[in-house]
Design a protein around this motif. Structure first.
Motif, PDB file in Angstrom:
ATOM      1  N   ASP A   3       0.968  -1.079   0.278  1.00 54.66           N
ATOM      2  CA  ASP A   3       0.155  -0.113  -0.565  1.00 54.66           C
ATOM      3  C   ASP A   3       0.790   1.418   0.109  1.00 54.66           C
ATOM      4  N   TRP A   4       1.417   2.123  -1.128  1.00 54.20           N
ATOM      5  CA  TRP A   4       1.900   2.886  -1.224  1.00 54.20           C
ATOM      6  C   TRP A   4       1.670   4.153  -0.378  1.00 54.20           C
ATOM      7  N   GLN A   5      -0.077   4.334  -0.657  1.00 53.03           N
ATOM      8  CA  GLN A   5      -0.398   5.527   0.374  1.00 53.03           C
ATOM      9  C   GLN A   5      -0.135   5.570   1.918  1.00 53.03           C
ATOM     10  N   ALA A   6      -0.009   4.390   2.493  1.00 54.60           N
ATOM     11  CA  ALA A   6       0.515   4.038   3.644  1.00 54.60           C
ATOM     12  C   ALA A   6       1.926   4.457   3.917  1.00 54.60           C
ATOM     13  N   VAL A   7       2.960   3.847   2.799  1.00 57.29           N
ATOM     14  CA  VAL A   7       3.936   3.854   2.885  1.00 57.29           C
ATOM     15  C   VAL A   7       4.755   5.867   2.953  1.00 57.29           C
ATOM     16  N   GLY A   8       3.665   6.340   1.873  1.00 63.65           N
ATOM     17  CA  GLY A   8       3.501   7.814   1.267  1.00 63.65           C
ATOM     18  C   GLY A   8       3.571   8.510   2.659  1.00 63.65           C
ATOM     19  N   TYR A   9       2.634   7.828   3.701  1.00 55.93           N
ATOM     20  CA  TYR A   9       2.406   8.732   4.964  1.00 55.93           C
ATOM     21  C   TYR A   9       2.732   8.485   5.831  1.00 55.93           C
ATOM     22  N   GLY A  10       3.465   7.172   6.185  1.00 59.23           N
ATOM     23  CA  GLY A  10       5.117   7.568   6.864  1.00 59.23           C
ATOM     24  C   GLY A  10       6.246   8.141   6.292  1.00 59.23           C
ATOM     25  N   GLY A  37       7.295   5.099  11.124  1.00 60.31           N
ATOM     26  CA  GLY A  37       6.411   3.477  10.466  1.00 60.31           C
ATOM     27  C   GLY A  37       6.012   3.291  11.185  1.00 60.31           C
ATOM     28  N   PHE A  38       5.314   3.855  12.091  1.00 58.38           N
ATOM     29  CA  PHE A  38       4.138   3.392  13.145  1.00 58.38           C
ATOM     30  C   PHE A  38       2.584   4.174  12.190  1.00 58.38           C
ATOM     31  N   VAL A  39       2.661   5.152  11.659  1.00 54.35           N
ATOM     32  CA  VAL A  39       1.128   5.544  10.857  1.00 54.35           C
ATOM     33  C   VAL A  39       1.354   4.771   9.635  1.00 54.35           C
ATOM     34  N   ALA A  40       2.653   4.537   9.446  1.00 50.21           N
ATOM     35  CA  ALA A  40       2.747   3.492   8.147  1.00 50.21           C
ATOM     36  C   ALA A  40       2.018   2.096   8.291  1.00 50.21           C
ATOM     37  N   GLY A  41       2.149   1.745   8.957  1.00 52.10           N
ATOM     38  CA  GLY A  41       2.030   0.973   9.418  1.00 52.10           C
ATOM     39  C   GLY A  41       0.221   0.578   9.865  1.00 52.10           C
ATOM     40  N   TYR A  42       0.032   1.478  10.654  1.00 51.64           N
ATOM     41  CA  TYR A  42      -1.273   1.716  11.392  1.00 51.64           C
ATOM     42  C   TYR A  42      -3.082   2.202  10.127  1.00 51.64           C
ATOM     43  N   VAL A  43      -1.781   3.285   8.696  1.00 51.41           N
ATOM     44  CA  VAL A  43      -2.689   2.358   8.022  1.00 51.41           C
ATOM     45  C   VAL A  43      -2.581   1.406   6.757  1.00 51.41           C
ATOM     46  N   ALA A  44      -1.436   1.330   6.855  1.00 52.33           N
ATOM     47  CA  ALA A  44      -1.473  -0.217   5.912  1.00 52.33           C
ATOM     48  C   ALA A  44      -2.750  -1.352   6.832  1.00 52.33           C
ATOM     49  N   GLY A  45      -2.188  -1.602   7.569  1.00 54.32           N
ATOM     50  CA  GLY A  45      -2.785  -2.825   8.572  1.00 54.32           C
ATOM     51  C   GLY A  45      -3.166  -3.741   8.135  1.00 54.32           C
ATOM     52  N   GLY A  46      -3.334  -4.544   8.509  1.00 53.59           N
ATOM     53  CA  GLY A  46      -3.908  -6.261   7.882  1.00 53.59           C
ATOM     54  C   GLY A  46      -2.654  -7.187   8.716  1.00 53.59           C
ATOM     55  N   GLY A  47      -1.827  -6.507   9.849  1.00 49.52           N
ATOM     56  CA  GLY A  47      -1.608  -7.740  11.068  1.00 49.52           C
ATOM     57  C   GLY A  47       0.124  -6.941  10.348  1.00 49.52           C
ATOM     58  N   LEU A  48       0.864  -8.499  11.775  1.00 47.47           N
ATOM     59  CA  LEU A  48       2.479  -8.127  12.009  1.00 47.47           C
ATOM     60  C   LEU A  48       3.142  -7.769  11.071  1.00 47.47           C
ATOM     61  N   TRP A  53       6.276  -4.707   7.485  1.00 49.22           N
ATOM     62  CA  TRP A  53       6.857  -4.058   5.854  1.00 49.22           C
ATOM     63  C   TRP A  53       7.098  -2.623   5.565  1.00 49.22           C
ATOM     64  N   HIS A  54       5.619  -2.140   5.461  1.00 47.69           N
ATOM     65  CA  HIS A  54       5.471  -0.955   5.074  1.00 47.69           C
ATOM     66  C   HIS A  54       6.330  -0.036   6.407  1.00 47.69           C
ATOM     67  N   GLY A  55       6.418  -0.576   7.225  1.00 47.35           N
ATOM     68  CA  GLY A  55       7.313   0.730   8.173  1.00 47.35           C
ATOM     69  C   GLY A  55       9.119   0.665   7.696  1.00 47.35           C
ATOM     70  N   LEU A  56       9.139  -0.934   7.388  1.00 44.05           N
ATOM     71  CA  LEU A  56      10.294  -0.720   7.211  1.00 44.05           C
ATOM     72  C   LEU A  56      10.639  -0.034   5.544  1.00 44.05           C
ATOM     73  N   LEU A  57       9.544   0.195   4.338  1.00 37.34           N
ATOM     74  CA  LEU A  57       9.381   0.852   3.516  1.00 37.34           C
ATOM     75  C   LEU A  57       9.373   2.291   3.179  1.00 37.34           C
ATOM     76  N   ALA A  58       8.494   2.964   4.596  1.00 38.20           N
ATOM     77  CA  ALA A  58       8.648   3.691   5.105  1.00 38.20           C
ATOM     78  C   ALA A  58       9.985   4.859   5.386  1.00 38.20           C
TER      79      ALA A  58
END
Length: 123
Positions: A3-10, A37-48, A53-58
């Motif tokens: 979810d690149w939007q979540a990565v962008g927000y993060g 990283g928290f924001v990216a993970g929270y926006v992406a959701g979907g589990g651990l 992954w999204h926090g790592l990318l951000a």
């Protein structure tokens, strides 16, 4: 799927908190990585794993973009010294890029953990 939007927000949150962290002692870049990283993970959701992954990318995206920009800026400043200065500036810029890329890995690791926490809290 990423979810690149979540990565962008993060990334944006990380950038803003990092800019504020430069002006306010004690806040620092570690806080920027954690919050972004928290924001990216929270926006992406979907589990651990998805949050990780999204926090790592951000976290890594921010560090690598800054590294490339610094490399280019140092190389451009070196061009003022002619061809030899340009080559020296390019080499110095690459050294700075390597250090920033290493720091980006550190920032990405803590952002990934914060992203996992954010995704779990959203679930």
């Amino acid at each position: 799927m990423t979810d690149w939007q979540a990565v962008g927000y993060g990334f944006v949150v990380m950038f803003l908190v990092g800019a504020i962290g430069l002006a306010i002692p004690g806040l620092g870049q570690l806080t920027a990585g954690l919050v972004g990283g928290f924001v990216a993970g929270y926006v992406a959701g979907g589990g651990l794993v998805r949050g990780f992954w999204h926090g790592l990318l951000a976290g890594s995206l921010g560090g690598l973009i800054v590294g490339v920009l610094l490399w280019g800026a140092i190389a451009l400043v070196g061009l003022a010294g002619g061809p030899v200065g340009g080559a020296a500036g390019g080499l110095a810029g690459f050294g700075v890029f390597a250090v920033v890329a290493l720091l980006a890995l550190v920032m990405a690791a803590e952002s990934a953990v914060a992203g996992a926490v954010g995704a779990v809290l959203k679930s």
